[in-house]
Motif scaffolding. Structure first.
Motif, PDB file in Angstrom:
ATOM      1  N   SER A 106       0.800  -1.268   0.000  1.00 32.26           N
ATOM      2  CA  SER A 106      -0.144   0.104   0.066  1.00 32.26           C
ATOM      3  C   SER A 106       1.086   1.385   0.024  1.00 32.26           C
ATOM      4  CB  SER A 106      -0.883  -0.249   1.151  1.00 32.26           C
ATOM      5  OG  SER A 106      -1.728  -1.146   1.167  1.00 32.26           O
ATOM      6  N   ILE A 107       1.935   1.292   0.771  1.00 32.82           N
ATOM      7  CA  ILE A 107       2.710   2.414   0.822  1.00 32.82           C
ATOM      8  C   ILE A 107       3.481   2.709  -0.521  1.00 32.82           C
ATOM      9  CG2 ILE A 107       5.012   3.194   1.723  1.00 32.82           C
ATOM     10  CD1 ILE A 107       4.409   2.099   4.342  1.00 32.82           C
TER      11      ILE A 107
ATOM     12  N   PRO B 134      -4.693  11.376  -6.010  1.00 28.34           N
ATOM     13  CA  PRO B 134      -4.304  11.039  -4.540  1.00 28.34           C
ATOM     14  C   PRO B 134      -5.550  11.197  -3.533  1.00 28.34           C
ATOM     15  CG  PRO B 134      -2.565  12.502  -5.690  1.00 28.34           C
ATOM     16  CD  PRO B 134      -3.910  12.273  -6.629  1.00 28.34           C
ATOM     17  N   SER B 135      -6.265  12.074  -4.027  1.00 23.38           N
ATOM     18  CA  SER B 135      -7.603  12.220  -3.112  1.00 23.38           C
ATOM     19  C   SER B 135      -8.587  11.397  -2.844  1.00 23.38           C
ATOM     20  CB  SER B 135      -7.998  13.812  -3.340  1.00 23.38           C
ATOM     21  OG  SER B 135      -8.503  13.713  -4.735  1.00 23.38           O
TER      22      SER B 135
ATOM     23  N   ILE C 132      -1.792   2.440  10.915  1.00 24.18           N
ATOM     24  CA  ILE C 132      -0.349   2.905  10.762  1.00 24.18           C
ATOM     25  C   ILE C 132      -0.469   4.141   9.620  1.00 24.18           C
ATOM     26  CG2 ILE C 132       2.047   2.306   9.845  1.00 24.18           C
ATOM     27  CD1 ILE C 132       1.172  -0.500  10.683  1.00 24.18           C
ATOM     28  N   LEU C 133      -1.055   3.900   8.478  1.00 19.06           N
ATOM     29  CA  LEU C 133      -1.054   4.741   7.362  1.00 19.06           C
ATOM     30  C   LEU C 133      -1.220   6.228   7.812  1.00 19.06           C
ATOM     31  CD1 LEU C 133      -2.733   3.003   4.516  1.00 19.06           C
ATOM     32  CD2 LEU C 133      -0.092   3.281   4.780  1.00 19.06           C
ATOM     33  N   PRO C 134      -2.148   6.824   8.631  1.00 16.95           N
ATOM     34  CA  PRO C 134      -2.404   8.049   9.035  1.00 16.95           C
ATOM     35  C   PRO C 134      -1.157   8.979   9.638  1.00 16.95           C
ATOM     36  CG  PRO C 134      -4.271   6.961   9.437  1.00 16.95           C
ATOM     37  CD  PRO C 134      -3.284   5.942   9.062  1.00 16.95           C
TER      38      PRO C 134
ATOM     39  N   SER D 257       4.076  11.843   4.718  1.00 12.97           N
ATOM     40  CA  SER D 257       4.597  11.924   3.331  1.00 12.97           C
ATOM     41  C   SER D 257       3.627  11.297   2.634  1.00 12.97           C
ATOM     42  CB  SER D 257       5.956  11.528   3.455  1.00 12.97           C
ATOM     43  OG  SER D 257       5.815  10.112   3.791  1.00 12.97           O
ATOM     44  N   LEU D 258       2.728  10.462   3.047  1.00  8.69           N
ATOM     45  CA  LEU D 258       1.882   9.932   1.925  1.00  8.69           C
ATOM     46  C   LEU D 258       0.474  10.461   2.062  1.00  8.69           C
ATOM     47  CD1 LEU D 258       2.310   5.952   3.471  1.00  8.69           C
ATOM     48  CD2 LEU D 258       3.301   7.170   1.357  1.00  8.69           C
TER      49      LEU D 258
END
Length: 396
Positions: A159-160, A173-174, A194-196, A200-201
């Motif tokens: 996903s990253i 990206p939105s 984790i993602l939030p 930088s993502l």
């Protein structure tokens, strides 16, 4: 020589037939088919075939010819999915992780929505070849070669990678949605913790969890009692898959089921998120059994205590982590042992102000999503789930 081959062939045929008969007998002895399910005969036939495959795999494993998970995955990967002439399908790798990218053939000057989908299958079933429900599909590491946390790490890393390279895939990206079914829904809940926290993502626009497992602690919830013998996820199969993946010996199953692995102090702390009381009364049995913890077994607790981490039971994540989650769509099915996991997670998110939409399928069962495009093997509830998910994603 010919007669020898004939004897071997006849013996093999007799053996296979015997295994199939045994699977059918086990189905009728141990399985419950809820009256709300449509096409019960078709449902029984599919489950008998699934039980037949699992039994053959178990025999091969006992004979040390091939592990059961590997045998099941070999047959599962032999399935051929129908091709969509409007799509370009590309097999690729994000690092070492196999993924399948679905893109529209029609060229667009606008950036498109991106959907990351983690397939289900309890770390045993599921593959890129057998799944076709999304724009970008990830295949994670499964049994028998990989155990926790391989699945979550694969999903997170892929996903990253995708989020860092959205422009090259023509994705806005939105407008990225994270979606998963069953154990894939568990992975969504895990990854979204984790993602939030990675500034930088691009931020995920929404998460879609279809029949996820978010609690591997309380097995006295109503759905665990009502649907414990309902295919395609019986309690025995759920425990077999999860205990193998989490490296928990199945000898601790009874202690886990009765709550003997739950320390009183932890129950007091987390009961507000795990308890029967969080389930709306309309889902309770007519004669509900009170939650009762068996006498504490410290040895069993020490062997299973990792289930108390938010990585394994995402419903236990801290309030501040839950509060930063994006808008969420949850799908539950009435005849699913994990129905109440969805309800627990729904309340957990709502209590922290996360916008939640919920779709409940009265005639649904676990895994029905994967049958939606299987023609004569499909069910109306399968189509309902797909349509609900597509409608939600289109409207956000």
């Amino acid at each position: 020589m010919t007669s020898l081959w004939l004897v071997l062939l006849e013996s093999l045929s007799t053996f296979v037939l015997g295994v199939f008969v045994w699977a059918v007998v086990q189905h009728f002895l141990n399985v419950e088919i809820p009256s709300a399910l449509q096409h019960s005969v078709k449902f029984r036939v599919i489950h008998c075939l699934a039980l037949f495959v699992l039994t053959l795999g178990d025999i091969l494993e006992k004979l040390r010819i091939c592990s059961m998970p590997r045998f099941v995955q070999f047959l599962h990967d032999s399935l051929v999915i129908k091709k969509d002439s409007a799509l370009v399908v590309t097999n690729m790798h994000f690092g070492t992780i196999p993924v399948r990218l679905f893109q529209p053939k029609a060229v667009s000057s606008k950036l498109q929505r991106g959907i990351i989908f983690y397939h289900g299958g309890g770390t045993l079933f599921g593959s890129l070849k057998a799944c076709c429900v999304c724009s970008f599909l990830l295949r994670y590491c499964k049994l028998p070669d990989y155990h926790h946390p391989a699945l979550a790490k694969d999903c997170l890393n892929a996903s990253i990678y995708f989020l860092k390279n959205l422009e090259s895939f023509g994705v806005d990206p939105s407008q990225v949605v994270l979606c998963g079914e069953s154990i894939g829904g568990w992975a969504v809940a895990n990854v979204m913790q984790i993602l939030p926290s990675i500034p930088s993502l691009p931020q995920i626009q929404a998460q879609v969890l279809i029949q996820p497992l978010v609690n591997f602690i309380n097995f006295q919830l109503p759905s665990h009692q009502q649907s414990k013998n309902v295919p395609f996820l019986t309690r025995d199969l759920m425990f077999m898959c999860m205990c193998k993946y989490l490296a928990i010996d199945l000898s601790w199953k009874d202690a886990m089921l009765t709550g003997a692995v739950i320390p009183l102090d932890k129950w007091k702390k987390y009961r507000k998120w795990l308890s029967y009381d969080n389930i709306p009364r309309r889902f309770w049995s007519q004669d509900p059994q009170p939650e009762f913890l068996a006498p504490f077994n410290e040895t069993a607790y020490l062997e299973t205590k990792h289930v108390w981490s938010a990585e394994i039971s995402p419903v236990l994540a801290d309030d501040k982590i839950i509060a930063q989650l994006p808008k969420t769509f949850l799908v539950s099915c009435e005849n699913d042992i994990l129905r109440d996991d969805v309800l627990l997670y729904k309340k957990r998110l709502e209590d922290q102000g996360v916008p939640v939409s919920w779709y409940h399928v009265e005639d649904g069962f676990h895994g029905c999503l994967m049958l939606f495009d299987k023609k004569c093997l499909s069910f109306l509830c399968s189509v309902k789930v797909v349509n609900a998910v597509v409608s939600y994603i289109k409207d956000i």
